[in-house]
Design a protein around this motif. Structure first.
Motif, PDB file in Angstrom:
ATOM      1  N   SER A  45       0.838  -1.199   0.000  1.00 52.37           N
ATOM      2  CA  SER A  45       0.000   0.000   0.000  1.00 52.37           C
ATOM      3  C   SER A  45       0.869   1.244   0.000  1.00 52.37           C
ATOM      4  N   GLY A  46       0.237   2.378  -0.317  1.00 49.46           N
ATOM      5  CA  GLY A  46       0.895   3.677  -0.131  1.00 49.46           C
ATOM      6  C   GLY A  46       0.636   4.158   1.286  1.00 49.46           C
ATOM      7  N   GLY A  47       0.726   5.466   1.485  1.00 52.98           N
ATOM      8  CA  GLY A  47       0.502   6.019   2.828  1.00 52.98           C
ATOM      9  C   GLY A  47       1.800   6.157   3.589  1.00 52.98           C
ATOM     10  N   SER A  48       1.760   6.921   4.657  1.00 52.25           N
ATOM     11  CA  SER A  48       3.005   7.201   5.398  1.00 52.25           C
ATOM     12  C   SER A  48       3.427   6.026   6.288  1.00 52.25           C
ATOM     13  N   SER A  49       2.469   5.215   6.740  1.00 52.44           N
ATOM     14  CA  SER A  49       2.793   4.190   7.748  1.00 52.44           C
ATOM     15  C   SER A  49       3.824   3.153   7.303  1.00 52.44           C
ATOM     16  N   PRO A  50       3.707   2.604   6.090  1.00 52.22           N
ATOM     17  CA  PRO A  50       4.656   1.534   5.746  1.00 52.22           C
ATOM     18  C   PRO A  50       6.031   2.015   5.295  1.00 52.22           C
ATOM     19  N   VAL A  55      -1.415  -2.707  -3.866  1.00 48.78           N
ATOM     20  CA  VAL A  55      -2.748  -2.910  -3.283  1.00 48.78           C
ATOM     21  C   VAL A  55      -3.760  -1.993  -3.961  1.00 48.78           C
ATOM     22  N   ASP A  56      -3.352  -0.765  -4.257  1.00 47.56           N
ATOM     23  CA  ASP A  56      -4.262   0.165  -4.929  1.00 47.56           C
ATOM     24  C   ASP A  56      -3.486   1.286  -5.600  1.00 47.56           C
ATOM     25  N   GLU A  57      -4.172   1.966  -6.511  1.00 48.77           N
ATOM     26  CA  GLU A  57      -3.515   3.039  -7.264  1.00 48.77           C
ATOM     27  C   GLU A  57      -4.529   4.065  -7.746  1.00 48.77           C
ATOM     28  N   ARG A  58      -4.124   5.318  -7.747  1.00 48.91           N
ATOM     29  CA  ARG A  58      -4.928   6.365  -8.393  1.00 48.91           C
ATOM     30  C   ARG A  58      -4.770   6.196  -9.906  1.00 48.91           C
ATOM     31  N   TRP A  59      -5.834   6.477 -10.663  1.00 48.27           N
ATOM     32  CA  TRP A  59      -5.743   6.298 -12.117  1.00 48.27           C
ATOM     33  C   TRP A  59      -5.071   7.532 -12.729  1.00 48.27           C
ATOM     34  N   GLY A  86      -3.225  -0.047   4.669  1.00 44.03           N
ATOM     35  CA  GLY A  86      -3.377   1.102   5.556  1.00 44.03           C
ATOM     36  C   GLY A  86      -4.862   1.282   5.818  1.00 44.03           C
ATOM     37  N   MET A  87      -5.194   2.293   6.563  1.00 42.02           N
ATOM     38  CA  MET A  87      -6.606   2.614   6.802  1.00 42.02           C
ATOM     39  C   MET A  87      -6.740   4.122   6.938  1.00 42.02           C
ATOM     40  N   GLY A  88      -7.748   4.687   6.306  1.00 45.36           N
ATOM     41  CA  GLY A  88      -7.953   6.130   6.416  1.00 45.36           C
ATOM     42  C   GLY A  88      -8.859   6.466   7.589  1.00 45.36           C
ATOM     43  N   GLY A 132     -12.323   5.206   7.391  1.00 45.90           N
ATOM     44  CA  GLY A 132     -12.584   3.763   7.421  1.00 45.90           C
ATOM     45  C   GLY A 132     -12.344   3.061   6.093  1.00 45.90           C
ATOM     46  N   HIS A 133     -11.690   3.739   5.130  1.00 49.20           N
ATOM     47  CA  HIS A 133     -11.349   3.027   3.889  1.00 49.20           C
ATOM     48  C   HIS A 133     -10.093   2.199   4.107  1.00 49.20           C
ATOM     49  N   THR A 134      -9.981   1.156   3.329  1.00 48.25           N
ATOM     50  CA  THR A 134      -8.722   0.421   3.248  1.00 48.25           C
ATOM     51  C   THR A 134      -8.521   0.042   1.793  1.00 48.25           C
ATOM     52  N   GLU A 192     -10.665   8.376  -8.929  1.00 51.30           N
ATOM     53  CA  GLU A 192     -10.711   7.177  -9.776  1.00 51.30           C
ATOM     54  C   GLU A 192      -9.529   6.282  -9.420  1.00 51.30           C
ATOM     55  N   ARG A 193      -9.832   5.070  -9.021  1.00 51.83           N
ATOM     56  CA  ARG A 193      -8.790   4.167  -8.505  1.00 51.83           C
ATOM     57  C   ARG A 193      -8.928   2.759  -9.067  1.00 51.83           C
ATOM     58  N   MET A 194      -7.803   2.049  -9.002  1.00 50.46           N
ATOM     59  CA  MET A 194      -7.813   0.590  -9.177  1.00 50.46           C
ATOM     60  C   MET A 194      -7.414   0.042  -7.807  1.00 50.46           C
ATOM     61  N   GLU A 248      -6.995   8.933  16.669  1.00 49.95           N
ATOM     62  CA  GLU A 248      -8.189   9.054  15.814  1.00 49.95           C
ATOM     63  C   GLU A 248      -8.437   7.756  15.032  1.00 49.95           C
ATOM     64  N   LYS A 249      -7.364   7.236  14.454  1.00 50.81           N
ATOM     65  CA  LYS A 249      -7.533   6.005  13.666  1.00 50.81           C
ATOM     66  C   LYS A 249      -7.784   4.800  14.560  1.00 50.81           C
ATOM     67  N   LEU A 250      -7.223   4.841  15.771  1.00 55.79           N
ATOM     68  CA  LEU A 250      -7.502   3.739  16.699  1.00 55.79           C
ATOM     69  C   LEU A 250      -9.003   3.692  17.004  1.00 55.79           C
TER      70      LEU A 250
HETATM   71  C1  6PG Z   1      -4.580   6.731  -0.693  1.00 54.82           C
HETATM   72  C2  6PG Z   1      -3.671   6.588   0.490  1.00 54.82           C
HETATM   73  C3  6PG Z   1      -4.428   5.967   1.639  1.00 54.82           C
HETATM   74  C4  6PG Z   1      -3.520   5.580   2.794  1.00 54.82           C
HETATM   75  C5  6PG Z   1      -4.292   5.512   4.082  1.00 54.82           C
HETATM   76  C6  6PG Z   1      -3.366   5.300   5.255  1.00 54.82           C
HETATM   77  O1  6PG Z   1      -4.358   6.000  -1.663  1.00 54.82           O
HETATM   78  O2  6PG Z   1      -5.525   7.551  -0.606  1.00 54.82           O
HETATM   79  O3  6PG Z   1      -2.533   5.875   0.143  1.00 54.82           O
HETATM   80  O4  6PG Z   1      -5.176   4.853   1.233  1.00 54.82           O
HETATM   81  O5  6PG Z   1      -2.911   4.342   2.579  1.00 54.82           O
HETATM   82  O6  6PG Z   1      -5.015   6.709   4.219  1.00 54.82           O
HETATM   83  O7  6PG Z   1      -2.462   6.339   5.337  1.00 54.82           O
HETATM   84  P1  6PG Z   1      -1.295   6.387   6.402  1.00 54.82           P
HETATM   85  O8  6PG Z   1      -0.380   5.238   6.162  1.00 54.82           O
HETATM   86  O9  6PG Z   1      -0.613   7.693   6.118  1.00 54.82           O
HETATM   87  O10 6PG Z   1      -1.914   6.302   7.758  1.00 54.82           O
END
Ligand code: 6PG
Length: 238
Positions: A44-49, A71-75, A136-138, A141-143, A179-181, A202-204
């Motif tokens: 996944s993207g995001g700052s956590s990994p 795991v996912d991508e913006r188009w 990750g999780m936003g 509540g998205h993943t 728009e995502r895959m 907040e995410k917890l």
């Molecule tokens: C996206 C982001 C998003 C991200 C989560 C978790 O594609 O919009 O990559 O899905 O993975 O919001 O983000 P953090 O790892 O920064 O908590």
């Protein structure tokens, strides 16, 4: 009440989380290669990994035997600053890990919907089940890119394909590019283990609510939590 297969790994610091996560990812990849000759890592993207990716990139693993897929991508174009592809290249696919086989989601189709068949064909070539999938999780509540109330979400939760196109409802979390895959729920659960990375209070709270109640349309991460076929390891740090 659905059954769950969750192990919570809660840490005092991000450093402690990253150390355990990095070691455990290395173990999964080595075990995958030993068992099957290849390993599959879904990222996944995001700052956590990012810290764990940087750590992994410096390990002298047999990376040519490892398939790294998204795991996912913006188009958007593969060079776009918001593309997860750029992020994975800059964090994970450096050093030793440059030798990995990288499977991306964006292709030349004009839309994610039109690009789904080609993406699915690429993902079907991967060794299944995947050895490890990092989510990750936003705060919504998205993943992956399974966003609340998104166009395509119902299909993404039920399809037997590995990937699907999503058009999210625009929000602060999605930004302009909706728009995502993404891996479908079936694609996410097609893994030996899932690592769900979350940080902050907040995410917890979002996670705890999603665990308590499976309102999947509003909080899609619930679909990953409320099943007992695949182990979900939840990594949290303040
Ligand atoms: C996206 C982001 C998003 C991200 C989560 C978790 O594609 O919009 O990559 O899905 O993975 O919001 O983000 P953090 O790892 O920064 O908590």
């Amino acid at each position: 009440m659905f059954k769950m297969a969750i192990v919570e790994k809660f840490f005092d610091s991000k450093e402690a989380l990253n150390a355990e996560l990095s070691a455990s990812l290395e173990k999964s990849l080595v075990a995958g290669i030993e068992a099957d000759g290849r390993a599959t890592l879904l990222v996944s993207g995001g700052s956590s990994p990012a810290p764990a990716y940087k750590h992994l990139s410096g390990l002298a693993l047999p990376w040519h035997d490892i398939d790294v897929a998204m795991v996912d991508e913006r188009w958007v174009d593969a060079t776009h600053e918001k593309s997860n592809e750029v992020f994975i290249k800059e964090t994970l696919l450096q050093g030793y890990a440059k030798e990995a086989n990288f499977i991306t989601m964006k292709n030349s189709a004009l839309s994610a919907v039109q690009g789904t068949a080609q993406c699915e064909a690429e993902y079907q070539k991967l060794k299944q089940p995947f050895d490890v999938t990092i989510l990750g999780m936003g705060p919504d509540g998205h993943t992956a890119s399974l966003f609340p109330h998104a166009d395509g979400l119902a299909h993404g939760l039920t399809t037997k394909e590995l990937v699907c196109a999503i058009n999210a409802m625009q929000s602060e979390v999605t930004g302009d590019i909706t728009e995502r895959m993404t891996l479908s729920l079936n694609g996410i659960l097609n893994s030996k283990v899932i690592k769900l990375l979350i940080s902050g209070q907040e995410k917890l709270d979002v996670y705890m609510k999603a665990k308590e109640k499976a309102d999947i349309d509003a909080t899609p991460v619930s679909a990953v939590l409320h099943q007992d076929n695949v182990l979900v390891e939840v990594y949290w740090a303040p």
